[in-house]
Design a protein around this motif. Structure first.
Motif, mmCIF file in Angstrom:
data_model
loop_
_atom_site.group_PDB
_atom_site.id
_atom_site.type_symbol
_atom_site.label_atom_id
_atom_site.label_comp_id
_atom_site.label_asym_id
_atom_site.label_seq_id
_atom_site.Cartn_x
_atom_site.Cartn_y
_atom_site.Cartn_z
ATOM 1 N N VAL A 158 1.836 -10.375 9.991
ATOM 2 C CA VAL A 158 2.940 -9.525 9.544
ATOM 3 C C VAL A 158 2.567 -8.063 9.812
ATOM 4 C CG1 VAL A 158 3.619 -11.163 7.741
ATOM 5 C CG2 VAL A 158 2.049 -9.295 7.188
ATOM 6 N N PRO A 159 3.556 -7.195 10.043
ATOM 7 C CA PRO A 159 3.253 -5.770 10.217
ATOM 8 C C PRO A 159 2.864 -5.150 8.875
ATOM 9 C CG PRO A 159 5.442 -6.357 11.067
ATOM 10 C CD PRO A 159 4.984 -7.485 10.217
ATOM 11 N N ALA A 160 1.849 -4.310 8.892
ATOM 12 C CA ALA A 160 1.435 -3.599 7.680
ATOM 13 C C ALA A 160 1.099 -2.158 8.049
ATOM 14 C CB ALA A 160 0.235 -4.288 7.038
ATOM 15 N N ARG A 161 1.633 -1.214 7.286
ATOM 16 C CA ARG A 161 1.318 0.190 7.509
ATOM 17 C C ARG A 161 0.180 0.592 6.562
ATOM 18 N NH1 ARG A 161 3.708 3.778 10.409
ATOM 19 N NH2 ARG A 161 5.658 2.573 10.562
ATOM 20 N N TYR A 162 -0.918 1.041 7.154
ATOM 21 C CA TYR A 162 -2.119 1.349 6.373
ATOM 22 C C TYR A 162 -2.026 2.753 5.777
ATOM 23 C CZ TYR A 162 -4.461 -2.884 7.934
ATOM 24 O OH TYR A 162 -4.813 -4.197 8.143
ATOM 25 N N SER A 163 -2.276 2.857 4.484
ATOM 26 C CA SER A 163 -2.233 4.152 3.799
ATOM 27 C C SER A 163 -3.529 4.926 3.994
ATOM 28 C CB SER A 163 -1.989 3.942 2.295
ATOM 29 O OG SER A 163 -0.807 3.199 2.085
ATOM 30 N N PHE A 164 -4.613 4.214 4.323
ATOM 31 C CA PHE A 164 -5.908 4.827 4.532
ATOM 32 C C PHE A 164 -6.487 4.332 5.852
ATOM 33 C CE2 PHE A 164 -5.161 4.376 0.012
ATOM 34 C CZ PHE A 164 -5.427 5.655 -0.474
ATOM 35 N N GLY A 165 -7.398 5.055 6.417
ATOM 36 C CA GLY A 165 -8.057 4.624 7.634
ATOM 37 C C GLY A 165 -9.032 3.483 7.356
ATOM 38 N N ALA A 166 -9.316 2.705 8.387
ATOM 39 C CA ALA A 166 -10.275 1.606 8.280
ATOM 40 C C ALA A 166 -11.098 1.565 9.564
ATOM 41 C CB ALA A 166 -9.554 0.279 8.067
ATOM 42 N N LEU A 217 -1.175 -12.280 6.793
ATOM 43 C CA LEU A 217 -0.450 -12.090 5.538
ATOM 44 C C LEU A 217 -1.384 -12.004 4.340
ATOM 45 C CD1 LEU A 217 2.124 -11.954 3.855
ATOM 46 C CD2 LEU A 217 2.313 -14.437 4.029
ATOM 47 N N TRP A 218 -2.428 -12.837 4.309
ATOM 48 C CA TRP A 218 -3.324 -12.827 3.149
ATOM 49 C C TRP A 218 -4.008 -11.474 2.993
ATOM 50 C CZ3 TRP A 218 -8.433 -11.725 3.983
ATOM 51 C CH2 TRP A 218 -8.933 -11.914 5.280
ATOM 52 N N LEU A 219 -4.389 -10.844 4.113
ATOM 53 C CA LEU A 219 -5.044 -9.537 4.057
ATOM 54 C C LEU A 219 -4.030 -8.439 3.741
ATOM 55 C CD1 LEU A 219 -7.471 -7.696 4.405
ATOM 56 C CD2 LEU A 219 -7.086 -7.753 6.895
ATOM 57 N N ALA A 220 -2.868 -8.495 4.379
ATOM 58 C CA ALA A 220 -1.833 -7.493 4.117
ATOM 59 C C ALA A 220 -1.410 -7.521 2.651
ATOM 60 C CB ALA A 220 -0.629 -7.744 5.023
ATOM 61 N N ALA A 221 -1.321 -8.731 2.075
ATOM 62 C CA ALA A 221 -0.932 -8.863 0.666
ATOM 63 C C ALA A 221 -2.004 -8.265 -0.246
ATOM 64 C CB ALA A 221 -0.697 -10.331 0.332
ATOM 65 N N ALA A 222 -3.269 -8.550 0.066
ATOM 66 C CA ALA A 222 -4.363 -8.020 -0.757
ATOM 67 C C ALA A 222 -4.412 -6.491 -0.694
ATOM 68 C CB ALA A 222 -5.693 -8.617 -0.294
ATOM 69 N N LEU A 223 -4.233 -5.919 0.496
ATOM 70 C CA LEU A 223 -4.250 -4.466 0.647
ATOM 71 C C LEU A 223 -3.057 -3.821 -0.046
ATOM 72 C CD1 LEU A 223 -5.337 -4.186 4.400
ATOM 73 C CD2 LEU A 223 -6.745 -3.736 2.372
ATOM 74 N N THR A 224 -1.895 -4.484 0.026
ATOM 75 C CA THR A 224 -0.692 -3.947 -0.612
ATOM 76 C C THR A 224 -0.846 -3.934 -2.133
ATOM 77 O OG1 THR A 224 0.696 -4.704 1.226
ATOM 78 C CG2 THR A 224 1.806 -4.249 -0.856
ATOM 79 N N ARG A 272 -3.457 -3.420 -3.716
ATOM 80 C CA ARG A 272 -4.377 -2.326 -4.052
ATOM 81 C C ARG A 272 -3.837 -0.951 -3.645
ATOM 82 N NH1 ARG A 272 -7.049 -6.894 -3.139
ATOM 83 N NH2 ARG A 272 -8.993 -7.348 -4.264
ATOM 84 N N GLY A 273 -2.608 -0.926 -3.123
ATOM 85 C CA GLY A 273 -2.017 0.338 -2.723
ATOM 86 C C GLY A 273 -2.611 0.922 -1.454
ATOM 87 N N MET A 274 -3.250 0.069 -0.644
ATOM 88 C CA MET A 274 -3.913 0.537 0.571
ATOM 89 C C MET A 274 -3.068 0.306 1.822
ATOM 90 S SD MET A 274 -7.717 -0.911 -0.374
ATOM 91 C CE MET A 274 -8.495 -0.237 1.097
ATOM 92 N N ALA A 275 -1.991 -0.457 1.686
ATOM 93 C CA ALA A 275 -1.106 -0.739 2.821
ATOM 94 C C ALA A 275 0.266 -1.122 2.283
ATOM 95 C CB ALA A 275 -1.678 -1.854 3.690
ATOM 96 N N THR A 276 1.222 -1.197 3.193
ATOM 97 C CA THR A 276 2.580 -1.605 2.827
ATOM 98 C C THR A 276 3.052 -2.661 3.813
ATOM 99 O OG1 THR A 276 3.060 0.632 2.028
ATOM 100 C CG2 THR A 276 4.934 -0.835 2.393
ATOM 101 N N ILE A 277 3.445 -3.814 3.288
ATOM 102 C CA ILE A 277 3.914 -4.925 4.124
ATOM 103 C C ILE A 277 5.302 -4.621 4.669
ATOM 104 C CG2 ILE A 277 4.820 -7.283 3.979
ATOM 105 C CD1 ILE A 277 2.469 -8.078 2.353
#
Length: 202
Positions: A17-25, A51-58, A60-65
């Motif tokens: 799934v597309p995810a926009r990252y709020s922080f660099g990685a 999806l499992w990673l995007a959901a976990a980051l979202t 934590r406020g680190m990305a947006t699905i």
């Protein structure tokens, strides 16, 4: 997590799934997108992510699905046109599960309505075809286009038909035996000779 041991749930979460990252990685860009020219994800980058990673980051406020392309408006009419008109298996094998998991974060009422309407529309067609006799070639072609959730519905319908036909073929002899036993129990079979009556004095 209630479906932790569910294999289909685990496979559904591997969907990209597309995810926009709020922080660099650092050091993950080429792992997530092998064709990426940089190995680092910059803040604000939109990256295809499991999806499992995007959901976990979202969480934590680190990305947006974001929704995968198959859920976008230009595909919705084609999906509602019928099960044979769109190959869901090739686009998103766990279409309904992934859509619902994404919507846990998006809270999009129109997406919920779309998923429900699509399932209802395609479900009626699947049940109709599953309970009817279609050629093996037509059946294989239809099965190749279904999401795995829809395929389970279709196969359940076919299995129900097979079981009903088996029962119908085997029920008549058993019914006849049961009827004979009931008649015997009620004394409806030919009468048995009556026992001799005792004569007085003997």
């Amino acid at each position: 997590m209630t479906d932790y041991w569910n294999l289909d749930a685990a496979l559904a979460e591997e969907t990209i799934v597309p995810a926009r990252y709020s922080f660099g990685a650092a050091g993950v860009a080429q792992v997530l997108e092998p064709g990426s020219s940089s190995n680092d994800v910059q803040a604000g980058d939109k990256v295809d992510t499991p999806l499992w990673l995007a959901a976990a980051l979202t969480r934590r406020g680190m990305a947006t699905i974001s929704l995968p392309e198959v859920y976008q408006e230009r595909y919705r009419r084609r999906l509602n046109a019928g099960a044979e008109c769109f190959n869901l298996k090739g686009r998103c094998p766990y279409f309904y599960d992934v859509g619902n998991k994404c919507n846990d974060f998006l809270q999009d009422v129109s997406l919920s309505a779309f998923l429900s309407r699509t399932y209802a529309t395609r479900y009626r067609e699947l049940v109709s075809k599953g309970l009817s006799t279609i050629s093996g070639e037509d059946m294989l072609e239809l099965q190749s286009k279904l999401s795995l959730e829809e395929l389970a519905v279709f196969e359940a319908g076919r299995d129900a038909v097979a079981r009903a036909e088996t029962w119908a073929r085997g029920a008549r002899p058993r019914l006849a035996v049961m009827t004979s036993r009931k008649r015997s129990a009620r004394g409806l079979l030919p009468e048995q000779p009556e026992p001799r009556q005792r004569v007085e004095g003997f």
